[in-house]
Write a protein that holds these residues in place. Structure first.
Motif, PDB file in Angstrom:
ATOM      1  N   ASP A   1      -4.084 -34.236 -11.613  1.00 18.45           N
ATOM      2  CA  ASP A   1      -4.133 -32.837 -11.201  1.00 18.45           C
ATOM      3  C   ASP A   1      -5.392 -32.609 -10.368  1.00 18.45           C
ATOM      4  N   GLY A   2      -5.243 -31.792  -9.329  1.00 20.39           N
ATOM      5  CA  GLY A   2      -6.370 -31.500  -8.461  1.00 20.39           C
ATOM      6  C   GLY A   2      -6.453 -32.426  -7.257  1.00 20.39           C
TER       7      GLY A   2
ATOM      8  N   SER B   1      -9.222 -25.745  -3.631  1.00 25.99           N
ATOM      9  CA  SER B   1      -9.705 -25.278  -4.940  1.00 25.99           C
ATOM     10  C   SER B   1      -8.782 -24.276  -5.621  1.00 25.99           C
ATOM     11  N   VAL B   2      -7.881 -23.602  -4.876  1.00 28.55           N
ATOM     12  CA  VAL B   2      -6.961 -22.653  -5.508  1.00 28.55           C
ATOM     13  C   VAL B   2      -5.763 -23.347  -6.152  1.00 28.55           C
ATOM     14  N   CYS B   3      -5.619 -24.646  -5.920  1.00 29.29           N
ATOM     15  CA  CYS B   3      -4.465 -25.391  -6.440  1.00 29.29           C
ATOM     16  C   CYS B   3      -4.826 -26.232  -7.665  1.00 29.29           C
TER      17      CYS B   3
ATOM     18  N   ASP C   1      -0.693 -31.330  -0.377  1.00 26.50           N
ATOM     19  CA  ASP C   1      -1.667 -31.532   0.701  1.00 26.50           C
ATOM     20  C   ASP C   1      -2.864 -30.626   0.452  1.00 26.50           C
ATOM     21  N   SER C   2      -3.756 -30.498   1.423  1.00 29.67           N
ATOM     22  CA  SER C   2      -5.009 -29.778   1.190  1.00 29.67           C
ATOM     23  C   SER C   2      -4.950 -28.285   1.502  1.00 29.67           C
ATOM     24  N   THR C   3      -3.780 -27.766   1.834  1.00 30.41           N
ATOM     25  CA  THR C   3      -3.668 -26.342   2.155  1.00 30.41           C
ATOM     26  C   THR C   3      -3.628 -25.492   0.890  1.00 30.41           C
ATOM     27  N   VAL C   4      -3.463 -24.169   1.057  1.00 32.40           N
ATOM     28  CA  VAL C   4      -3.363 -23.266  -0.095  1.00 32.40           C
ATOM     29  C   VAL C   4      -1.924 -23.149  -0.602  1.00 32.40           C
ATOM     30  N   PHE C   5      -1.020 -23.952  -0.034  1.00 34.37           N
ATOM     31  CA  PHE C   5       0.354 -23.978  -0.523  1.00 34.37           C
ATOM     32  C   PHE C   5       0.414 -25.027  -1.624  1.00 34.37           C
ATOM     33  N   CYS C   6       0.545 -24.565  -2.857  1.00 32.49           N
ATOM     34  CA  CYS C   6       0.370 -25.408  -4.035  1.00 32.49           C
ATOM     35  C   CYS C   6       1.676 -25.597  -4.796  1.00 32.49           C
ATOM     36  N   LYS C   7       1.738 -26.670  -5.573  1.00 31.64           N
ATOM     37  CA  LYS C   7       2.819 -26.821  -6.551  1.00 31.64           C
ATOM     38  C   LYS C   7       2.541 -25.882  -7.714  1.00 31.64           C
ATOM     39  N   THR C   8       1.298 -25.887  -8.202  1.00 32.92           N
ATOM     40  CA  THR C   8       0.857 -24.957  -9.235  1.00 32.92           C
ATOM     41  C   THR C   8      -0.550 -24.474  -8.880  1.00 32.92           C
ATOM     42  N   CYS C   9      -0.886 -23.278  -9.326  1.00 37.85           N
ATOM     43  CA  CYS C   9      -2.180 -22.673  -9.002  1.00 37.85           C
ATOM     44  C   CYS C   9      -3.250 -23.082 -10.010  1.00 37.85           C
ATOM     45  N   ALA C  10      -4.497 -23.040  -9.561  1.00 43.35           N
ATOM     46  CA  ALA C  10      -5.639 -23.283 -10.445  1.00 43.35           C
ATOM     47  C   ALA C  10      -5.667 -22.221 -11.547  1.00 43.35           C
TER      48      ALA C  10
END
Length: 99
Positions: free
Chosen positions: A22-23, A38-40, A45-54
């Motif tokens: 994770d991370g 950091s929001v993921c 990938d490194s964008t703010v489009f995440c599988k799950t949020c932080a």
């Protein structure tokens, strides 16, 4: 496998991993685990489009985008950890009602 490092070229703590934790997300070109935004919590990938949020981040409803602060037109639902749309008559809000 993938190499997991702190990012430093001479990192003595490099670890070989079958899957990235994770991370991090796998970069097949470099065969490395690269850090998510950091929001993921998990990402592809490194964008703010995440599988799950932080843990402290909110998912914007109807999207895979995460944020630490809901944008205008949305309000934070702390129970669901989501940014939900304000009432259509409101530009900003602190709830989903019309007031």
């Amino acid at each position: 496998g993938y190499v997991l490092t702190s990012g430093a070229v001479d990192d003595p703590d490099r670890v070989c991993a079958i899957m990235c934790p994770d991370g991090y997300y796998p970069d097949d070109t470099q065969r490395k685990c690269l850090k998510c935004n950091s929001v993921c919590k998990t990402c592809t990938d490194s964008t703010v489009f995440c599988k799950t949020c932080a843990d402290r981040a909110y998912q914007i409803v109807e999207s895979t985008q995460c944020t630490f602060r809901c944008p205008d037109g949305y309000t934070a639902d702390n129970f669901l950890k989501q940014c939900v749309r304000c009432h259509p008559n409101c530009a900003t809000c602190s709830g989903t009602g019309e007031n």
